[in-house]
Design an enzyme around this catalytic site. Structure first.
Site, PDB file in Angstrom:
ATOM      1  N   GLN A 163      47.531  45.146  29.648  1.00  0.00           N
ATOM      2  CA  GLN A 163      46.114  45.033  30.024  1.00  0.00           C
ATOM      3  C   GLN A 163      45.260  44.828  28.754  1.00  0.00           C
ATOM      4  OE1 GLN A 163      47.910  47.987  31.623  1.00  0.00           O
ATOM      5  NE2 GLN A 163      48.597  46.333  32.916  1.00  0.00           N
ATOM      6  N   ASP A 169      45.624  39.653  29.817  1.00  0.00           N
ATOM      7  CA  ASP A 169      46.075  38.253  29.846  1.00  0.00           C
ATOM      8  C   ASP A 169      45.604  37.456  28.627  1.00  0.00           C
ATOM      9  OD1 ASP A 169      47.266  38.764  32.304  1.00  0.00           O
ATOM     10  OD2 ASP A 169      45.481  38.137  33.418  1.00  0.00           O
ATOM     11  N   GLU A 170      45.469  38.131  27.518  1.00  0.00           N
ATOM     12  CA  GLU A 170      45.007  37.451  26.299  1.00  0.00           C
ATOM     13  C   GLU A 170      46.129  36.641  25.645  1.00  0.00           C
ATOM     14  OE1 GLU A 170      44.842  40.761  26.768  1.00  0.00           O
ATOM     15  OE2 GLU A 170      42.755  41.431  26.630  1.00  0.00           O
ATOM     16  N   GLY A 171      47.371  36.921  26.075  1.00  0.00           N
ATOM     17  CA  GLY A 171      48.520  36.270  25.442  1.00  0.00           C
ATOM     18  C   GLY A 171      49.314  37.265  24.601  1.00  0.00           C
ATOM     19  N   LYS A 172      49.222  38.548  24.983  1.00  0.00           N
ATOM     20  CA  LYS A 172      49.911  39.596  24.213  1.00  0.00           C
ATOM     21  C   LYS A 172      51.410  39.364  24.179  1.00  0.00           C
ATOM     22  CE  LYS A 172      48.207  42.599  27.065  1.00  0.00           C
ATOM     23  NZ  LYS A 172      47.305  41.717  27.823  1.00  0.00           N
ATOM     24  N   GLY A 205      49.334  35.696  40.942  1.00  0.00           N
ATOM     25  CA  GLY A 205      49.036  34.286  41.201  1.00  0.00           C
ATOM     26  C   GLY A 205      47.560  34.012  41.432  1.00  0.00           C
ATOM     27  N   ARG A 259      50.030  66.241  38.395  1.00  0.00           N
ATOM     28  CA  ARG A 259      51.265  66.984  38.057  1.00  0.00           C
ATOM     29  C   ARG A 259      52.242  67.111  39.232  1.00  0.00           C
ATOM     30  NH1 ARG A 259      47.354  71.455  35.919  1.00  0.00           N
ATOM     31  NH2 ARG A 259      46.417  70.579  37.785  1.00  0.00           N
ATOM     32  N   ALA A 302      51.194  44.513  34.789  1.00  0.00           N
ATOM     33  CA  ALA A 302      51.196  43.572  33.671  1.00  0.00           C
ATOM     34  C   ALA A 302      52.056  42.365  33.998  1.00  0.00           C
ATOM     35  CB  ALA A 302      51.748  44.251  32.421  1.00  0.00           C
ATOM     36  N   GLY A 303      51.669  41.225  33.452  1.00  0.00           N
ATOM     37  CA  GLY A 303      52.489  40.018  33.557  1.00  0.00           C
ATOM     38  C   GLY A 303      52.361  39.295  32.236  1.00  0.00           C
ATOM     39  N   HIS A 304      53.426  39.232  31.476  1.00  0.00           N
ATOM     40  CA  HIS A 304      53.383  38.631  30.144  1.00  0.00           C
ATOM     41  C   HIS A 304      54.278  37.400  30.128  1.00  0.00           C
ATOM     42  CE1 HIS A 304      52.542  42.994  28.594  1.00  0.00           C
ATOM     43  NE2 HIS A 304      51.550  42.498  29.291  1.00  0.00           N
ATOM     44  N   ALA A 353      43.666  33.223  40.858  1.00  0.00           N
ATOM     45  CA  ALA A 353      42.942  32.433  39.849  1.00  0.00           C
ATOM     46  C   ALA A 353      42.136  33.413  39.003  1.00  0.00           C
ATOM     47  CB  ALA A 353      42.015  31.443  40.532  1.00  0.00           C
TER      48      ALA A 353
HETATM   49  P1  GDP Z   1      49.398  38.723  28.473  1.00  0.00           P
HETATM   50  O1  GDP Z   1      49.334  39.442  29.758  1.00  0.00           O
HETATM   51  O2  GDP Z   1      48.363  39.182  27.496  1.00  0.00           O
HETATM   52  O3  GDP Z   1      50.765  38.689  27.877  1.00  0.00           O
HETATM   53  O4  GDP Z   1      49.003  37.210  28.791  1.00  0.00           O
HETATM   54  P2  GDP Z   1      49.575  36.327  30.019  1.00  0.00           P
HETATM   55  O5  GDP Z   1      50.926  35.878  29.654  1.00  0.00           O
HETATM   56  O6  GDP Z   1      49.367  36.999  31.302  1.00  0.00           O
HETATM   57  O7  GDP Z   1      48.537  35.137  30.000  1.00  0.00           O
HETATM   58  C1  GDP Z   1      48.390  34.298  28.914  1.00  0.00           C
HETATM   59  C2  GDP Z   1      48.656  32.879  29.384  1.00  0.00           C
HETATM   60  O8  GDP Z   1      48.331  31.982  28.353  1.00  0.00           O
HETATM   61  C3  GDP Z   1      50.123  32.619  29.681  1.00  0.00           C
HETATM   62  O9  GDP Z   1      50.208  31.646  30.681  1.00  0.00           O
HETATM   63  C4  GDP Z   1      50.661  32.087  28.366  1.00  0.00           C
HETATM   64  O10 GDP Z   1      51.795  31.256  28.520  1.00  0.00           O
HETATM   65  C5  GDP Z   1      49.497  31.292  27.904  1.00  0.00           C
HETATM   66  N1  GDP Z   1      49.304  31.192  26.469  1.00  0.00           N
HETATM   67  C6  GDP Z   1      49.406  32.137  25.512  1.00  0.00           C
HETATM   68  N2  GDP Z   1      48.990  31.642  24.327  1.00  0.00           N
HETATM   69  C7  GDP Z   1      48.622  30.360  24.558  1.00  0.00           C
HETATM   70  C8  GDP Z   1      48.056  29.327  23.755  1.00  0.00           C
HETATM   71  O11 GDP Z   1      47.805  29.498  22.571  1.00  0.00           O
HETATM   72  N3  GDP Z   1      47.807  28.129  24.381  1.00  0.00           N
HETATM   73  C9  GDP Z   1      48.080  27.907  25.696  1.00  0.00           C
HETATM   74  N4  GDP Z   1      47.827  26.711  26.214  1.00  0.00           N
HETATM   75  N5  GDP Z   1      48.591  28.859  26.464  1.00  0.00           N
HETATM   76  C10 GDP Z   1      48.837  30.070  25.910  1.00  0.00           C
HETATM   77  P1  IMO Z   2      48.407  42.176  31.399  1.00  0.00           P
HETATM   78  O1  IMO Z   2      49.258  43.190  30.702  1.00  0.00           O
HETATM   79  C1  IMO Z   2      44.826  41.307  33.703  1.00  0.00           C
HETATM   80  C2  IMO Z   2      43.445  44.379  36.473  1.00  0.00           C
HETATM   81  C3  IMO Z   2      43.495  44.076  37.954  1.00  0.00           C
HETATM   82  C4  IMO Z   2      42.297  44.880  38.424  1.00  0.00           C
HETATM   83  C5  IMO Z   2      42.347  46.118  37.546  1.00  0.00           C
HETATM   84  C6  IMO Z   2      43.046  47.313  38.182  1.00  0.00           C
HETATM   85  O2  IMO Z   2      49.148  41.036  31.990  1.00  0.00           O
HETATM   86  O3  IMO Z   2      47.270  41.776  30.517  1.00  0.00           O
HETATM   87  P2  IMO Z   2      45.604  47.876  38.687  1.00  0.00           P
HETATM   88  O4  IMO Z   2      46.608  47.145  39.511  1.00  0.00           O
HETATM   89  O5  IMO Z   2      45.984  48.044  37.261  1.00  0.00           O
HETATM   90  O6  IMO Z   2      45.157  49.168  39.304  1.00  0.00           O
HETATM   91  O7  IMO Z   2      44.305  46.920  38.724  1.00  0.00           O
HETATM   92  O8  IMO Z   2      43.071  45.736  36.382  1.00  0.00           O
HETATM   93  N1  IMO Z   2      44.726  44.234  35.750  1.00  0.00           N
HETATM   94  C7  IMO Z   2      44.990  43.219  34.917  1.00  0.00           C
HETATM   95  N2  IMO Z   2      44.285  42.120  34.606  1.00  0.00           N
HETATM   96  N3  IMO Z   2      46.014  41.536  33.090  1.00  0.00           N
HETATM   97  C8  IMO Z   2      46.723  42.642  33.367  1.00  0.00           C
HETATM   98  O9  IMO Z   2      47.830  42.973  32.672  1.00  0.00           O
HETATM   99  C9  IMO Z   2      46.242  43.519  34.347  1.00  0.00           C
HETATM  100  N4  IMO Z   2      46.710  44.675  34.874  1.00  0.00           N
HETATM  101  C10 IMO Z   2      45.761  45.097  35.720  1.00  0.00           C
HETATM  102  O10 IMO Z   2      43.345  42.698  38.202  1.00  0.00           O
HETATM  103  O11 IMO Z   2      41.107  44.199  38.094  1.00  0.00           O
HETATM  104 MG    MG Z   3      49.154  39.034  31.769  1.00  0.00          MG
END
Ligand code: GDP
Ligand code: IMO
Ligand code: MG
Length: 422
Positions: free
Chosen positions: A223, A12-15, A300, A143, A38-40, A302
């Site tokens: 991730q 969830d770094e913002g990839k 969803g 396998r 994953a959720g991007h 936190a």
């Molecule tokens: P990913 O899984 O690495 O793609 O990251 P996520 O999309 O799950 O989480 C990143 C969150 O930060 C999302 O809600 C993005 O919309 C938001 N985001 C990404 N870059 C920025 C930023 O520079 N500023 C703000 N306010 N939000 C950002």
């Molecule tokens: P993106 O691509 C953040 C975490 C889960 C749990 C652990 C194992 O959006 O960055 P899993 O369902 O993979 O067996 O869960 O990994 N996790 C993530 N946390 N971002 C993700 O993906 C994640 N995908 C899995 O919360 O701690």
């Molecule tokens: Mg994410």
């Protein structure tokens, strides 16, 4: 120029946002590992898109997106995602979305087993996303898993499915859970296979053809480094290689074609699920949640929040060979008087600047912080690094110094337009 994007923290770094941004200058985007855990989130032209399995290059017409062999693919989840994206006006066809024959499937029994294993773990639960990721990768390593390649052999597909459903039902029955209906799943799977089949191709030869034609490839990590099955905070990790190697094995594109690795990190740290988090901080969590930020895109939940941890990110630069950082969410720190950076860990009498050698020691580590003055100015309108307040530039310079790599891309808001290039 072929670039691998990896998460440098716990996901969830913002990839997604960074991949979407860089797709403008790329031709092909490849997802090589993970599944719909994953959720991007990508915000472009005011519209919000949430991607789980579909690569984050899909919003650019005329670019090709590949779901590689290293991905575990939930066919029903993918169809749902395609429907949602099409409903938002995204054009998706076999011309711009290819699926590798080698990708393993995530099926309903994997989700059931994921839930069951989590509840068996009790206090030691991982906090998975419940998407069946661990059990599906388990079948792959064992396998016995079903693959996309099985789509074109319906009889064989059903035979393999029957064996897996029977195996899972024995477990569900023993704990008094409802058994799965083979006929129902079989019919649904055949239907999904038919719908997805036009996208299926040999993605290895396809990627190599693109390389030969001088096209640029972008590998989208899912991730983050500390969720990596080998290098993460085991056992509180996911079941794939989220580090740079995952991009290689999960795509069939060898390292000699990789020109650059970009590590994506937040200006602070977040983590979803259980496991150690040395720089976790309740006050920063409360502040970010109060702003409506840091709730997971997949479940969803936190997210847990804390200060930027240079022990994590500098070690991630080693493991991944990160050349540049893309630092997102700088704006999340805009209101603070004081900003901390965790620069080392105290473990017993020792000071560590790399993660502890034994994962069980993670929990015992105490953060050592340095303090920086906040800039207390909104950065969301900045469009160049020069627009940033001096204190923010100093904070970035310190991160570069601690991590040994430049911050080449900066996020000051969730929108595509709120992305700065150094
Ligand atoms: P990913 O899984 O690495 O793609 O990251 P996520 O999309 O799950 O989480 C990143 C969150 O930060 C999302 O809600 C993005 O919309 C938001 N985001 C990404 N870059 C920025 C930023 O520079 N500023 C703000 N306010 N939000 C950002
Ligand atoms: P993106 O691509 C953040 C975490 C889960 C749990 C652990 C194992 O959006 O960055 P899993 O369902 O993979 O067996 O869960 O990994 N996790 C993530 N946390 N971002 C993700 O993906 C994640 N995908 C899995 O919360 O701690
Ligand atoms: Mg994410």
């Amino acid at each position: 120029m072929n670039t691998v994007i990896v998460g440098a923290q716990w996901g969830d770094e913002g990839k997604g946002k960074i991949v979407d941004f860089l797709t403008e200058d790329a031709d092909v985007v490849i997802r090589a590992q993970g599944g719909n855990n994953a959720g991007h989130t990508v915000i472009a032209n005011g519209e919000k898109y949430v991607l789980h399995l579909v690569p984050s290059g899909i919003l650019w017409p005329d670019k090709t997106n590949i779901i590689g062999n290293g991905v575990v693919l939930d066919p029903f989840g993918l169809l749902e995602e395609l429907d949602t994206l099409r409903g938002q006006g995204v054009v998706i066809s076999s011309d711009n979305l290819a699926i590798s024959e080698g990708a393993h499937l995530v099926l309903p029994y994997h989700r059931g087993l994921d839930r069951r294993r989590e509840s068996n773990r009790g206090q030691r639960k991982i906090g998975t996303t419940g998407r069946g990721i661990g059990p599906s990768y388990g079948d792959k390593v064992d396998r016995t898993g079903l693959r996309v390649a099985d789509f074109n052999q319906p009889d064989r597909l059903m035979e393999k499915l029957a064996a897996k459903v029977e195996e899972a039902n024995l477990i569900f029955e023993s704990v008094g859970e409802e058994k799965l209906n083979l006929k129902e799943i079989g019919d649904q799977l055949l239907d999904a296979a038919e719908k997805l089949s036009p996208h299926v191709r040999n993605c290895v030869t396809y990627a190599h053809e693109q390389i030969q034609a001088g096209k640029s490839l972008l590998f989208e990590g899912a991730q983050g480094t500390y969720l990596d099955i080998d290098h993460g905070t085991f056992p509180f990790v996911t079941s794939s290689n989220t580090t740079v190697g995952g991009a290689i094995t999960g795509s069939g594109v060898p390292p000699k074609f990789i020109d650059r690795v970009i590590g994506v990190t937040k200006a602070y740290t977040t983590r979803v699920g259980e496991g150690p988090f040395v720089s976790e901080d309740e006050a920063i969590s409360d502040m970010l949640h109060g702003m409506g930020r840091e709730f997971g895109a997949t479940t969803g939940r936190a997210r847990r929040c804390g200060w930027f941890d240079s022990v994590l990110v500098s070690y991630a630069t080693l493991v991944n060979g990160i050349d540049q950082l893309a630092l997102t969410n700088l704006d999340g720190l805009d209101g603070l008087d004081e900003i901390k950076i965790c620069t080392s860990y105290k473990l017993g009498g020792e000071m560590l600047t790399a993660p502890p050698p034994h994962s069980r020691d993670w929990d015992q580590c105490e953060p050592v912080y340095e303090s920086h003055p906040g800039w207390k100015t909104q950065t969301t309108e900045a469009r160049t690094f020069d627009d940033l307040p001096a204190a923010a530039r100093k904070y970035l310079a310190r991160i570069e110094e601690l991590c040994g790599v430049p911050v080449a891309i900066l996020g000051v808001g969730p929108d595509r337009a709120q992305t700065l290039v150094a």
